[in-house]
Design a protein around this motif. Structure first.
Motif, PDB file in Angstrom:
ATOM      1  N   SER A 296      -9.906  -9.919  -3.733  1.00  0.00           N
ATOM      2  CA  SER A 296     -10.983  -9.465  -2.860  1.00  0.00           C
ATOM      3  C   SER A 296     -10.736  -8.026  -2.429  1.00  0.00           C
ATOM      4  CB  SER A 296     -11.079 -10.376  -1.634  1.00  0.00           C
ATOM      5  OG  SER A 296     -12.051  -9.886  -0.718  1.00  0.00           O
ATOM      6  N   SER A 297     -11.804  -7.303  -2.167  1.00  0.00           N
ATOM      7  CA  SER A 297     -11.711  -5.965  -1.582  1.00  0.00           C
ATOM      8  C   SER A 297     -12.417  -5.935  -0.229  1.00  0.00           C
ATOM      9  CB  SER A 297     -12.333  -4.925  -2.526  1.00  0.00           C
ATOM     10  OG  SER A 297     -13.688  -5.247  -2.794  1.00  0.00           O
TER      11      SER A 297
ATOM     12  N   HIS B 258       1.202  -5.667  -1.739  1.00  0.00           N
ATOM     13  CA  HIS B 258       1.205  -4.449  -2.552  1.00  0.00           C
ATOM     14  C   HIS B 258       1.655  -4.815  -3.952  1.00  0.00           C
ATOM     15  CE1 HIS B 258       0.820  -0.102  -2.643  1.00  0.00           C
ATOM     16  NE2 HIS B 258       1.838  -0.089  -3.492  1.00  0.00           N
ATOM     17  N   ASN B 259       0.814  -4.543  -4.945  1.00  0.00           N
ATOM     18  CA  ASN B 259       1.017  -5.053  -6.303  1.00  0.00           C
ATOM     19  C   ASN B 259       1.029  -6.576  -6.242  1.00  0.00           C
ATOM     20  OD1 ASN B 259       1.418  -5.057  -9.075  1.00  0.00           O
ATOM     21  ND2 ASN B 259       3.633  -4.833  -8.905  1.00  0.00           N
TER      22      ASN B 259
ATOM     23  N   VAL C 250      -2.474  -1.870  -3.731  1.00  0.00           N
ATOM     24  CA  VAL C 250      -2.404  -0.907  -4.842  1.00  0.00           C
ATOM     25  C   VAL C 250      -3.810  -0.515  -5.264  1.00  0.00           C
ATOM     26  CG1 VAL C 250      -1.829  -0.608  -7.268  1.00  0.00           C
ATOM     27  CG2 VAL C 250      -0.135  -1.555  -5.732  1.00  0.00           C
ATOM     28  N   LYS C 251      -4.685  -1.499  -5.424  1.00  0.00           N
ATOM     29  CA  LYS C 251      -6.059  -1.225  -5.838  1.00  0.00           C
ATOM     30  C   LYS C 251      -6.795  -0.405  -4.783  1.00  0.00           C
ATOM     31  CE  LYS C 251      -6.389  -5.383  -8.687  1.00  0.00           C
ATOM     32  NZ  LYS C 251      -7.060  -6.694  -8.902  1.00  0.00           N
TER      33      LYS C 251
ATOM     34  N   CYS D   2      -6.259   2.701   4.524  1.00  0.00           N
ATOM     35  CA  CYS D   2      -7.316   2.673   3.500  1.00  0.00           C
ATOM     36  C   CYS D   2      -8.656   2.236   4.055  1.00  0.00           C
ATOM     37  CB  CYS D   2      -6.895   1.751   2.353  1.00  0.00           C
ATOM     38  SG  CYS D   2      -5.583   2.444   1.290  1.00  0.00           S
ATOM     39  N   ILE D   3      -8.662   1.257   4.960  1.00  0.00           N
ATOM     40  CA  ILE D   3      -9.956   0.779   5.471  1.00  0.00           C
ATOM     41  C   ILE D   3     -10.530   1.697   6.536  1.00  0.00           C
ATOM     42  CG2 ILE D   3      -9.431  -1.620   4.880  1.00  0.00           C
ATOM     43  CD1 ILE D   3      -8.908  -2.144   7.844  1.00  0.00           C
ATOM     44  N   GLN D   4      -9.706   2.617   7.060  1.00  0.00           N
ATOM     45  CA  GLN D   4     -10.182   3.540   8.089  1.00  0.00           C
ATOM     46  C   GLN D   4     -10.588   4.901   7.511  1.00  0.00           C
ATOM     47  OE1 GLN D   4      -6.936   3.657  10.878  1.00  0.00           O
ATOM     48  NE2 GLN D   4      -7.215   1.501  11.484  1.00  0.00           N
TER      49      GLN D   4
END
Length: 204
Positions: A36-37, A127-128, A156-157, A201-203
């Motif tokens: 999921s992202s 992570h990974n 990682v993605k 990353c989400i911010q």
């Protein structure tokens, strides 16, 4: 030696052919979880230290898991695991975990259900993620262990999309790039770093 330790030792004495089959089976079981992202506020960050890179053949030697509620640390779960096999010197150099440190530690059968209870129904961030999920689902080769079908977010993605200036997207590279404190190759240290990268990353 306890019955659990003895049963685990017997499992580890399987022929290499059977262990290779276990590794292939573990790879197939990776599909049991869903990637999921989606942005989440409550989650478990998970990391394993292991005797090597082959899920189903190598063994977990340390579990680290941190529960985040609204992006804040709510609870931690960490333990060394006795793999009932020799830890290579290269792994000790990398992780700082020696054979002596795990000699009196519980075997995985004594801790996996506690980890499953700790995770509950929360999504997992790693992570990974394919590495950690490979080792997690490889445990289903042990009689009596069934791992739920988790939702998994791979930092990682996320980092490849959000941190494009980094020379690569290994955990240590990203923490250096973002100037984060990082106790590398310690399961809880890697969890804290992974959570920081996820939140960045989400911010951004």
């Amino acid at each position: 030696m306890s019955d659990t330790h003895e049963r685990a030792r017997e499992l580890l004495q399987l022929k290499p052919k059977q262990q290779n089959w276990g590794a292939r089976r573990a790879a197939a079981r990776n599909k049991k979880y869903s990637s999921s992202s989606k942005t989440v506020n409550d989650y478990i960050v998970l990391d394993f230290e292991t005797t090597g890179f082959r899920a189903g053949a190598d063994r977990i030697i340390q579990i680290g898991a941190i529960k985040y509620i609204d992006h804040e640390v709510a609870e931690m779960f960490t333990t060394f695991i006795n793999p009932l096999r020799h830890i290579p010197l290269s792994v000790t150099r990398l992780t700082g975990i020696s054979n002596e440190m795990v000699e009196s530690a519980p075997v995985i059968e004594e801790k996996i259900h506690e980890l499953i209870d700790f995770i509950g129904e929360l999504p997992i961030i790693a992570h990974n993620a394919s590495f950690d999920m490979g080792f997690l689902y490889a445990l289903e080769n042990i009689e009596g262990i069934e791992i739920p079908a988790y939702t998994v977010i791979d930092t990682v993605k996320l980092a490849r999309k959000k941190i494009t200036q980094s020379t690569d997207h290994r955990l240590t590279t990203l923490t250096n790039y973002l100037q984060l404190e990082h106790d590398a190759h310690d399961a809880i240290g890697d969890c804290l770093a992974t959570a920081a990268i996820y939140q960045y990353c989400i911010q951004n």
